[in-house]
Design an enzyme around this catalytic site. Structure first.
Site, PDB file in Angstrom:
ATOM      1  N   GLU A  28     -29.480   7.976  70.726  1.00  0.00           N
ATOM      2  CA  GLU A  28     -29.766   8.117  69.289  1.00  0.00           C
ATOM      3  C   GLU A  28     -31.158   7.595  68.959  1.00  0.00           C
ATOM      4  OE1 GLU A  28     -28.653   5.282  66.363  1.00  0.00           O
ATOM      5  OE2 GLU A  28     -27.168   4.329  67.674  1.00  0.00           O
ATOM      6  N   LYS A 162     -20.815  -4.812  65.794  1.00  0.00           N
ATOM      7  CA  LYS A 162     -21.325  -6.099  65.322  1.00  0.00           C
ATOM      8  C   LYS A 162     -20.369  -6.680  64.309  1.00  0.00           C
ATOM      9  CE  LYS A 162     -26.280  -5.896  65.667  1.00  0.00           C
ATOM     10  NZ  LYS A 162     -27.098  -4.750  65.377  1.00  0.00           N
TER      11      LYS A 162
END
Ligand code: PSU
Ligand code: MN
Length: 309
Positions: A28, A162
């Site tokens: 990405e 995260k």
């Protein structure tokens, strides 16, 4: 009538690999434009491509450059994204506007998956996926990455999510959406900077070949959608849990204070955490994406062996 191929430019290196049915790994570009500072981002982007080649696959970094979907970027494209001026963050719903208006955009996990599937690429390496934000029960903030994983046939190798996100709710949502969450040599789902989260994967997988067999089985049976492959950060690069947690707490409270909403939330939290933890989080971030690129390439190699027969 326009076909989808009319919108896409594939680099010579990637086109060659596609024609020979060789393993390819998608990468990405939001991680380059919005995820890391310059020049660490460009150095990392180039290094990831080399790691993928060294592990026997061809890298395909994906972005929208001046309204064209590009699969496999030139060093000028990478430089443009790394400097990040006038680079939009493009998730699924941004794609038509950015392309039609001829703009430049970095692709998130969701949009990278869409373009990878269009190009016939099945394995994708990144850092962390988006998910359900803390407080989503009132904000409704759930990343489009999750619904993409439910419908687009690409395996995403990541280091978990995260803890700016609600990891438990993210895993519940992935279960509802029917997305397998597999751990590489781990029972515990990793939380990006650290190997632990207190939550568990569905299955612990020991080898790249086992992952490839699971992917082949899923798609042979026409069970649409992707797979989350969770690869914990190497022990020696783990960040200090307490430093990360307190930075995340502060970042979330600043986001609330500043009324940050919508697609700005994730980039805001990421850059605050980065600012508050300095070099510690950046070094961990670079180490974990390198680790993911290598595993993704090994899985792509096995998957292409299994499917060439
Ligand atoms: N999480 C990270 N680093 C990132 C992202 C998420 O640790 O760079 C980026 C990825 O591109 C991901 C996107 O797909 O943020 C999710 O954004 P949102 O939450 O707005 O869907
Ligand atoms: Mn969001």
């Amino acid at each position: 009538m326009k076909r989808f191929t009319d919108y896409i430019d594939i680099s010579g290196e990637v086109l060659n690999a596609l024609r020979q049915y060789e393993p390819i790994v998608a990468l990405e570009s939001t991680i380059i434009s919005h995820g890391m500072p310059y020049p660490d981002n460009i150095a990392t982007a180039l290094e990831l491509e080399q790691i993928i080649r060294d592990n026997g696959a061809t890298p395909a970094t994906i972005a929208i450059i001046n309204g064209r979907i590009k699969i496999g970027l030139s060093s000028e494209d990478l430089e443009l994204l790394a400097k990040g001026k006038d680079v939009a963050k493009v998730s699924r719903r941004d794609i038509p506007s950015i392309i039609a208006l001829g703009k430049t955009g970095a692709t998130t996990v969701a949009s990278t998956m869409i373009f990878a599937q269009l190009a016939g690429i099945t394995v994708f390496a990144t850092g962390g996926i988006g998910g359900v934000h803390r407080g989503a029960e009132t904000s409704f903030d759930i990343s489009a990455d999750l619904t993409e994983l439910a419908q687009t046939d690409v395996a995403v190798v990541c280091a978990g999510v995260k803890s700016i996100l609600d990891i438990g709710k993210t895993l519940e949502k992935l279960e509802t959406l029917g997305v397998p969450v597999l751990g590489y040599k781990t029972e515990e789902f990793p939380s990006f900077y650290t190997r632990k989260s207190g939550f568990y994967v569905d299955y612990k997988v020991e080898t790249p070949l086992e992952f490839a067999m699971m992917l082949k089985t899923k798609w042979d049976l026409n069970i649409d959608g992707g797979v989350v492959i969770a690869n914990p950060i190497p022990v020696e690069y783990e960040a200090n849990q307490d430093i990360i947690n307190s930075a995340i707490k502060q970042a979330i409270s600043e986001a609330e204070k500043n009324h940050i909403k919508g697609k700005e939330v994730t980039p805001f939290l990421l850059s605050k955490v980065k600012e508050l933890t300095g070099g510690e989080s950046l070094e961990a971030n670079i180490a974990l994406v390198r680790n993911n690129a290598a595993l993704a390439a090994q899985i792509a190699v096995e998957y292409s062996r299994l499917t060439e027969e």
